[in-house]
Design a protein around this motif. Sequence first.
Motif, PDB file in Angstrom:
ATOM      1  N   HIS A   1       0.831  -1.203   0.000  1.00  0.00           N
ATOM      2  CA  HIS A   1       0.000   0.000   0.000  1.00  0.00           C
ATOM      3  C   HIS A   1       0.870   1.260   0.000  1.00  0.00           C
ATOM      4  O   HIS A   1       0.545   2.240  -0.679  1.00  0.00           O
ATOM      5  N   ASP A   2       1.984   1.239   0.735  1.00  0.00           N
ATOM      6  CA  ASP A   2       2.914   2.377   0.740  1.00  0.00           C
ATOM      7  C   ASP A   2       3.416   2.670  -0.665  1.00  0.00           C
ATOM      8  O   ASP A   2       3.525   3.819  -1.086  1.00  0.00           O
ATOM      9  N   TRP A   3       3.773   1.597  -1.370  1.00  0.00           N
ATOM     10  CA  TRP A   3       4.262   1.721  -2.755  1.00  0.00           C
ATOM     11  C   TRP A   3       3.208   2.395  -3.640  1.00  0.00           C
ATOM     12  O   TRP A   3       3.459   3.401  -4.299  1.00  0.00           O
ATOM     13  N   VAL A   4       2.020   1.812  -3.642  1.00  0.00           N
ATOM     14  CA  VAL A   4       0.933   2.335  -4.479  1.00  0.00           C
ATOM     15  C   VAL A   4       0.666   3.792  -4.124  1.00  0.00           C
ATOM     16  O   VAL A   4       0.568   4.664  -5.000  1.00  0.00           O
ATOM     17  N   ASN A   5       0.572   4.049  -2.851  1.00  0.00           N
ATOM     18  CA  ASN A   5       0.267   5.387  -2.365  1.00  0.00           C
ATOM     19  C   ASN A   5       1.349   6.397  -2.762  1.00  0.00           C
ATOM     20  O   ASN A   5       1.054   7.529  -3.144  1.00  0.00           O
ATOM     21  N   TYR A   6       2.601   5.962  -2.685  1.00  0.00           N
ATOM     22  CA  TYR A   6       3.730   6.838  -2.996  1.00  0.00           C
ATOM     23  C   TYR A   6       3.667   7.338  -4.442  1.00  0.00           C
ATOM     24  O   TYR A   6       3.727   8.538  -4.716  1.00  0.00           O
ATOM     25  N   TRP A   7       3.513   6.388  -5.387  1.00  0.00           N
ATOM     26  CA  TRP A   7       3.533   6.778  -6.809  1.00  0.00           C
ATOM     27  C   TRP A   7       2.269   7.515  -7.224  1.00  0.00           C
ATOM     28  O   TRP A   7       2.313   8.452  -8.019  1.00  0.00           O
ATOM     29  N   MET A   8       1.154   7.106  -6.660  1.00  0.00           N
ATOM     30  CA  MET A   8      -0.104   7.786  -6.998  1.00  0.00           C
ATOM     31  C   MET A   8      -0.070   9.221  -6.483  1.00  0.00           C
ATOM     32  O   MET A   8      -0.414  10.169  -7.196  1.00  0.00           O
ATOM     33  N   THR A   9       0.353   9.388  -5.237  1.00  0.00           N
ATOM     34  CA  THR A   9       0.363  10.714  -4.615  1.00  0.00           C
ATOM     35  C   THR A   9       1.317  11.642  -5.353  1.00  0.00           C
ATOM     36  O   THR A   9       1.011  12.805  -5.612  1.00  0.00           O
TER      37      THR A   9
END
Lengths: 213, 213
Positions: free
Chosen positions: B129-137
Amino acid sequence: MKLYGYWRSTAAYRVRIALHLKGIEFESVPVHLVKNGGEQHLKQFSTLNPNQLVPCLLDGEFTLNQSLAIIDYLEDVSPQVALYPEDKQLKAQVKALALDIACEIHPLNNLRVQQYLTADLGLSDEKKHDWVNYWMTKGFSAIEQQLQKNSGLYCFGDKVTVADICLVAQVYNAVRFNVDMSEYTLINAIVQRCNELPAFDKAKPENQADAVV
Amino acid sequence: MKLYGYWRSTAAYRVRIALHLKGIEFESVPVHLVKNGGEQHLKQFSTLNPNQLVPCLLDGEFTLNQSLAIIDYLEDVSPQVALYPEDKQLKAQVKALALDIACEIHPLNNLRVQQYLTADLGLSDEKKHDWVNYWMTKGFSAIEQQLQKNSGLYCFGDKVTVADICLVAQVYNAVRFNVDMSEYTLINAIVQRCNELPAFDKAKPENQADAVV
């Protein structure tokens, strides 16, 4: 025109090839992606491109990012030396191959992703190489298959297109990261043929003013 | 035309919106990305697209992959209801924003990457989730900034473009993966406006025949 780039950036490399193929004069402005934590994050660049990624083109006051958007813009304003075929279906296939590289290979292996893998996930150099190798191999294998259908001297017949531009830059990147390219016969032949052309030679990373070799 | 897709695929969703906006009749052929290890890897699909990714369009015998190449092809063969502005600079900016999503956000968060993070790197759900959140944000923050320059009712002025198509599909994906979207005022307003249009509504994942909701 001014091109903000970095000698080793795959995406900036694509735009340089297109500019040279079209014979458009331009000034190169180097943005060092590593020094000082990455000059692309400094205000003077991030106001040009909030994504903090190179390349970025300035045409007078007009600012444009994304290498493929820049190349298509060059095609629109300098249609001489066309980089797409006229036939609509063939043009679409050229675009699809360019996007196979720009969307499926390159984004997974660029600097910021490699930094995240190492710094945030704590991956070893070996695991990082596995990652790079996995996505590159997956992508190149599919491209090699597709080239069996349409390629001639270049990816699509005997004229250089945007697909060749993206391929040459991506193969440079693969070699840099020690991906085994030995089984991609068609890809290697096409890349070699492209690199014999003066425009491709001038655009090479090692031939840029900011190159450190 | 036949569109090979999957209800929850962000890239297939983009093409559905374009087809509906242009009023082009098409048949949807579902390719289940998870069942049986992923139907996109089966021979009957991988011969159509060696990348083993949806979407893939069939126009008669002509096969085309890559959502943005498909949308540009539709624009070429069905120019009514234009999805790009006529002005060359504005058109290039629309393309750049679409690529900001298609090259910088989506490839880092799609199914096969999430599978690699979990299965090959052994990441926990939280780290994933951190990964997904990082690139999306990172991606959405840059887009929100860019929208401050050019947006009107939609990403570029008051007409729907390819940028809106990519944005709506990407925001759907962000919400699905619990990315906090609360601070993106312009993005949220534009997405809401788009989703009120019948073409966007018909293209929604939950309105597809293969949807499991």
